[in-house]
Scaffold this motif. Structure first.
Motif, mmCIF file in Angstrom:
data_model
loop_
_atom_site.group_PDB
_atom_site.id
_atom_site.type_symbol
_atom_site.label_atom_id
_atom_site.label_comp_id
_atom_site.label_asym_id
_atom_site.label_seq_id
_atom_site.Cartn_x
_atom_site.Cartn_y
_atom_site.Cartn_z
ATOM 1 N N GLN A 193 0.838 -1.189 0.000
ATOM 2 C CA GLN A 193 0.000 0.000 0.000
ATOM 3 C C GLN A 193 0.875 1.241 0.000
ATOM 4 O O GLN A 193 1.783 1.367 0.824
ATOM 5 N N ASP A 194 0.594 2.116 -0.948
ATOM 6 C CA ASP A 194 1.303 3.378 -1.032
ATOM 7 C C ASP A 194 0.529 4.327 -1.927
ATOM 8 O O ASP A 194 -0.478 3.967 -2.505
ATOM 9 N N SER A 195 1.028 5.513 -2.008
ATOM 10 C CA SER A 195 0.431 6.549 -2.836
ATOM 11 C C SER A 195 1.570 7.322 -3.467
ATOM 12 O O SER A 195 2.698 7.289 -2.989
ATOM 13 N N ILE A 196 1.284 8.031 -4.531
ATOM 14 C CA ILE A 196 2.309 8.839 -5.189
ATOM 15 C C ILE A 196 2.847 9.912 -4.236
ATOM 16 O O ILE A 196 3.968 10.385 -4.391
ATOM 17 N N LYS A 197 2.100 10.245 -3.213
ATOM 18 C CA LYS A 197 2.527 11.247 -2.232
ATOM 19 C C LYS A 197 3.546 10.704 -1.238
ATOM 20 O O LYS A 197 4.245 11.474 -0.592
#
Length: 161
Positions: free
Chosen positions: A70-74
């Motif tokens: 789980q991750d985000s571009i942020k």
């Protein structure tokens, strides 16, 4: 139960199973263990040699790898997660495809594990995972339309959610 264990249990009475993995599968007829501390590309020839001792060619090569992050571009972790997703999802699929180009028999079957999330990612926190699984889908597409696999080989990618 893990997907690989379920598949081996299902087919072990009709297929001779050679498990190539980081872990032993007691249900398989043969286990070839990869070293997690050695790059997968450096293990290809040894693995191929061991597989050829078992059989000259194979009716099926099934790659059941995967794992989300789980991750985000942020997130700054997006870079390390993406690297991990390549190692966990893409490299083993590339490895299976390479093995198929060498030891899959005529009319052979090559199966990859993709993800339905790669086609309908409405979850913005699975960026690295989605990018990696899209690579697996592209590998499947490319191998299914090229001459690198034996005659009449079938390439399939399943889409667990």
């Amino acid at each position: 139960m893990i997907l690989g264990q379920s598949v081996v249990r299902q087919f072990k009475n009709t297929w001779k199973i050679a498990n190539v993995d980081l872990n032993t599968n007691e249900q398989a007829h043969h286990n070839i263990l990869l070293d997690r501390n050695v790059p997968i590309g450096e293990q290809v020839e040894q693995t191929m040699s061991e597989l050829r001792k078992i059989s000259g060619n194979y009716d099926a090569i099934i790659s059941l790898v995967g794992g989300p992050a789980q991750d985000s571009i942020k997130d700054v972790e997006v870079f390390s997660n993406f690297d991990k997703m390549l190692r966990v999802n893409v490299e083993p699929s590339l490895f299976a495809g390479h093995l198929a180009s060498k030891i899959l028999g005529t009319n052979g079957f090559l199966l990859f594990t993709g993800s339905s999330v790669a086609f309908s990612n409405t979850e913005p926190t699975l960026l690295s995972y989605t990018l990696a699984k899209n690579s697996v889908h592209m590998l499947s597409l490319l191998l299914s339309t090229r001459d690198e696999l034996p005659d009449a080989a079938t390439v399939v990618t399943i889409l667990p959610h």
